[in-house]
Design a protein around this motif. Structure first.
Motif, mmCIF file in Angstrom:
data_model
loop_
_atom_site.group_PDB
_atom_site.id
_atom_site.type_symbol
_atom_site.label_atom_id
_atom_site.label_comp_id
_atom_site.label_asym_id
_atom_site.label_seq_id
_atom_site.Cartn_x
_atom_site.Cartn_y
_atom_site.Cartn_z
ATOM 1 N N LEU A 38 53.913 16.843 22.486
ATOM 2 C CA LEU A 38 54.118 16.735 23.927
ATOM 3 C C LEU A 38 53.319 17.817 24.632
ATOM 4 O O LEU A 38 53.213 18.943 24.138
ATOM 5 N N GLU A 39 52.788 17.490 25.786
ATOM 6 C CA GLU A 39 52.126 18.508 26.595
ATOM 7 C C GLU A 39 52.059 18.033 28.029
ATOM 8 O O GLU A 39 52.400 16.897 28.338
ATOM 9 N N GLU A 40 51.637 18.926 28.924
ATOM 10 C CA GLU A 40 51.484 18.528 30.324
ATOM 11 C C GLU A 40 50.021 18.242 30.596
ATOM 12 O O GLU A 40 49.132 18.820 29.974
ATOM 13 N N ASP A 41 49.784 17.339 31.542
ATOM 14 C CA ASP A 41 48.420 17.045 31.959
ATOM 15 C C ASP A 41 47.967 18.109 32.963
ATOM 16 O O ASP A 41 48.801 18.817 33.542
ATOM 17 N N ALA A 42 46.666 18.242 33.142
ATOM 18 C CA ALA A 42 46.122 19.140 34.170
ATOM 19 C C ALA A 42 45.863 18.328 35.437
ATOM 20 O O ALA A 42 46.121 17.126 35.468
ATOM 21 N N GLY A 43 45.348 18.956 36.480
ATOM 22 C CA GLY A 43 44.948 18.228 37.685
ATOM 23 C C GLY A 43 43.620 17.535 37.452
ATOM 24 O O GLY A 43 43.176 17.397 36.312
ATOM 25 N N LYS A 94 47.435 27.336 36.732
ATOM 26 C CA LYS A 94 48.337 28.179 35.948
ATOM 27 C C LYS A 94 47.585 29.100 34.995
ATOM 28 O O LYS A 94 48.083 30.144 34.599
ATOM 29 N N GLY A 95 46.391 28.677 34.585
ATOM 30 C CA GLY A 95 45.657 29.465 33.599
ATOM 31 C C GLY A 95 46.073 29.147 32.168
ATOM 32 O O GLY A 95 45.537 29.705 31.215
ATOM 33 N N TYR A 96 47.044 28.302 32.016
ATOM 34 C CA TYR A 96 47.401 27.840 30.669
ATOM 35 C C TYR A 96 48.023 26.461 30.773
ATOM 36 O O TYR A 96 48.561 26.085 31.810
ATOM 37 N N GLN A 97 47.914 25.721 29.669
ATOM 38 C CA GLN A 97 48.559 24.422 29.590
ATOM 39 C C GLN A 97 49.748 24.564 28.657
ATOM 40 O O GLN A 97 49.632 25.173 27.590
ATOM 41 N N VAL A 148 56.393 24.519 40.299
ATOM 42 C CA VAL A 148 56.476 24.590 38.834
ATOM 43 C C VAL A 148 55.200 24.028 38.200
ATOM 44 O O VAL A 148 54.647 24.607 37.255
ATOM 45 N N ASP A 149 54.715 22.907 38.751
ATOM 46 C CA ASP A 149 53.503 22.289 38.213
ATOM 47 C C ASP A 149 52.303 23.230 38.350
ATOM 48 O O ASP A 149 51.368 23.189 37.555
ATOM 49 N N ALA A 185 48.931 17.227 37.699
ATOM 50 C CA ALA A 185 49.354 18.424 36.955
ATOM 51 C C ALA A 185 50.830 18.303 36.586
ATOM 52 O O ALA A 185 51.671 18.007 37.433
ATOM 53 N N GLY A 186 51.137 18.497 35.319
ATOM 54 C CA GLY A 186 52.526 18.442 34.869
ATOM 55 C C GLY A 186 53.005 17.058 34.461
ATOM 56 O O GLY A 186 54.157 16.880 34.059
ATOM 57 N N THR A 187 52.127 16.068 34.532
ATOM 58 C CA THR A 187 52.500 14.732 34.049
ATOM 59 C C THR A 187 52.656 14.787 32.528
ATOM 60 O O THR A 187 51.825 15.387 31.855
ATOM 61 N N PRO A 188 53.724 14.197 31.979
ATOM 62 C CA PRO A 188 53.919 14.293 30.528
ATOM 63 C C PRO A 188 52.907 13.471 29.738
ATOM 64 O O PRO A 188 52.660 12.314 30.040
ATOM 65 N N LEU A 189 52.334 14.103 28.725
ATOM 66 C CA LEU A 189 51.408 13.415 27.831
ATOM 67 C C LEU A 189 51.932 13.503 26.409
ATOM 68 O O LEU A 189 52.558 14.501 26.025
ATOM 69 N N LEU A 190 51.657 12.476 25.638
ATOM 70 C CA LEU A 190 51.854 12.549 24.203
ATOM 71 C C LEU A 190 50.452 12.504 23.609
ATOM 72 O O LEU A 190 49.701 11.561 23.863
#
Ligand code: ADP
Ligand code: MG
Length: 480
Positions: A124-129, A88-91, A40-41, A147-152
């Protein structure tokens, strides 16, 4: 020409959830590269993201902590771009309807004033690698654990006017997220990172100048330096008759300069569109109320309580309530020595200076709260005077743990025996007939200034051990 700097900050805070924002993979820091990223990440074909409710709760807590409007219906969007650390090509992020709308924070300025800084939004968004360059000769390593770590992402209004104000704002946000327990705020590990948007304009001008954005600075000191460098650079550009170009710049801490990285992209370059895999997030009134009810005491309330209960100034109360650990230390010292003003002065003076100099957090202070309280009690009950207290503090800082033993061993006990002090006073008066004559001829206002000389002499003769109040009183008696 007088220039004014205009600064707006975008702060990324890593939320302290156990698992990622759209998957069950772990967010623990420091694992072997690429052991904590799941399908998923990476956005592999056929996967479906599931939103982590804890991340939503934490974002709402933050929103409530800054008096913000909470968008009880908010949506996720795809922000499309190519980068090696984003397979993923998108965040997955938020654009049009972020979870947290307009809010504000009140920050302390060095002048002693409090300034209100607008917060535009937080989403809210996800972090990249992460791309790794150091250990790979001529190649780049990719670690997708993050990748996929939650960010505010917290976006401020362009309300800040100097690097110092920007740091004060960041410190406030840092304190707040840690009070809320939504992030450890560890900047060295990237749990809190900051992009600084900087422009300048002639003082008095109301429209904004063209800004440059400095990416991903990760310490308070570097942010201050990067912003100051950037302000100077832009002034040079404009004064040379050139134009500031809107661009993304990188701060190089070794050279202490910012360098151009790429031209600035616009929102429409990203082809944002609502994420078809995620339903709109709906936060019910009950959810909101239950989160509100669960909030701990926040810096603002603590600030007010310090002003009410301890009669501190707004500025002192703000500084001492900003970080939870500092506030707890202060409350303990103030209560145990029963003198909040004295506790505040020592914490913001002697103790803060030492901590700063040694780059220590309050939790790492070699002098714990109960020991400082004991020292201040001895100052209050006149066992020692101010000078003795400083000497004793020095010994405590070096590791001594028993305040009374230090006072004894260093002979810091204050002399309050009137006869002993009177003898020294007589001696000093006899030694300085000329000054005594001048003093006697002077008017009250001048005498007030002149008495300091005699007090100083007596204190010196007593090796700093006399009670300055008593010395003053005796001198006034004997000289009049
Ligand atoms: P992005 O950088 O993603 O394009 P925005 O346009 O919303 O996003 O702006 C981001 C940040 O830049 C905000 O914190 C805002 O206050 C700040 N900002 C916008 N214009 C200026 C300016 N002219 N000078 C300084 N800061 C600015
Ligand atoms: Mg930006």
């Amino acid at each position: 020409m007088q220039w004014e700097a205009v600064i707006g900050l975008e702060v990324h805070v890593q939320l302290a959830t156990k698992s990622k924002i759209f998957s069950g993979a772990s967010t623990a820091f420091g694992a072997e590269p690429n052991t904590q990223a799941c399908a998923v990440d990476l956005g592999l074909p056929g996967v479906l993201p599931v939103l982590n409710a804890e991340a939503v709760r934490m974002a709402v807590m933050f929103g409530l902590g800054i008096h913000a409007h909470i968008n009880q219906t908010n949506i996720f969007a795809r922000k499309n771009y190519f980068y090696p650390d984003l397979p993923k090509g998108y965040q997955t992020s938020q654009m049009d309807l972020p979870i947290v709308g307009q809010g504000y924070v009140d920050i302390p300025l060095e002048s002693g004033e409090i300034k209100r800084i607008g917060v535009t939004r937080a989403h809210l968004e996800e972090d990249a690698g992460k791309s790794l360059h150091e250990d790979f000769h001529g190649m780049t390593g990719i670690d997708l654990n993050r990748a996929g770590t939650p960010l505010l992402e917290i976006v401020s209004e362009p309300d800040l006017r100097s690097a110092t104000e920007a740091v004060a704002y960041l410190k406030y946000i840092h304190g707040l997220i840690r009070y809320l327990g939504i992030s450890d705020g560890n900047m060295a590990q990237g749990s809190m990172r900051c992009d600084a948007n900087v422009s300048i304009r002639p003082k008095g001008e109301t429209t904004l100048g063209t800004r440059a954005e400095i990416k991903n600075v990760n310490s308070f000191r570097f942010i201050e330096k990067a912003i100051n460098y950037e302000i100077e650079r832009q002034i040079d550009v404009l004064e040379a008759g050139n134009k500031v170009v809107q661009e993304t710049r990188l701060y190089d801490s070794e050279r202490d300069e910012t360098r151009s990285m790429r031209g600035k992209e616009e929102a429409n370059d990203y082809r944002y569109f609502p994420c078809p895999d995620l339903l709109p997030v709906v936060i019910t009134d009950e959810d909101l109320q239950s989160i509100r009810n669960g909030l701990p005491e926040l810096p603002e309330q603590k600030r007010q309580r310090f002003m009410d209960a301890f009669k501190l100034s707004e500025y002192d109360a703000t500084i001492l309530s900003e970080e939870r650990e500092t506030a707890e230390y202060f409350e303990q010292v103030a209560t145990q020595c029963d003198d909040a003003k004295l506790a505040a002065n020592w914490m913001m003076g002697e103790l803060a200076a030492r901590l700063n100099k040694n780059n220590l957090e309050i939790t790492e202070s070699p002098v714990p709260a109960d020991r400082l309280a004991k020292l201040l009690s001895r100052l209050k009950d006149q066992t020692i005077n101010g000078k003795g207290a400083k000497a004793a503090f020095e010994a405590l800082w070096e590791g001594a743990d028993d305040v009374d033993a230090v006072i004894e061993a260093k002979g810091l006990k204050q002399v309050t025996d009137t006869n002993a002090i009177a003898a020294i006073v007589d001696e000093i008066i006899a030694q300085h007939p000329e000054q005594v004559e001048q003093y006697k001829a002077a008017d009250d206002a001048k005498r007030k200034k002149m008495i300091g000389f005699f007090v100083g002499q007596v204190m010196k003769a007593s090796k700093g051990s006399a009670n300055p109040g008593q010395v003053n009183q005796l001198l006034q008696q004997k000289l009049s």
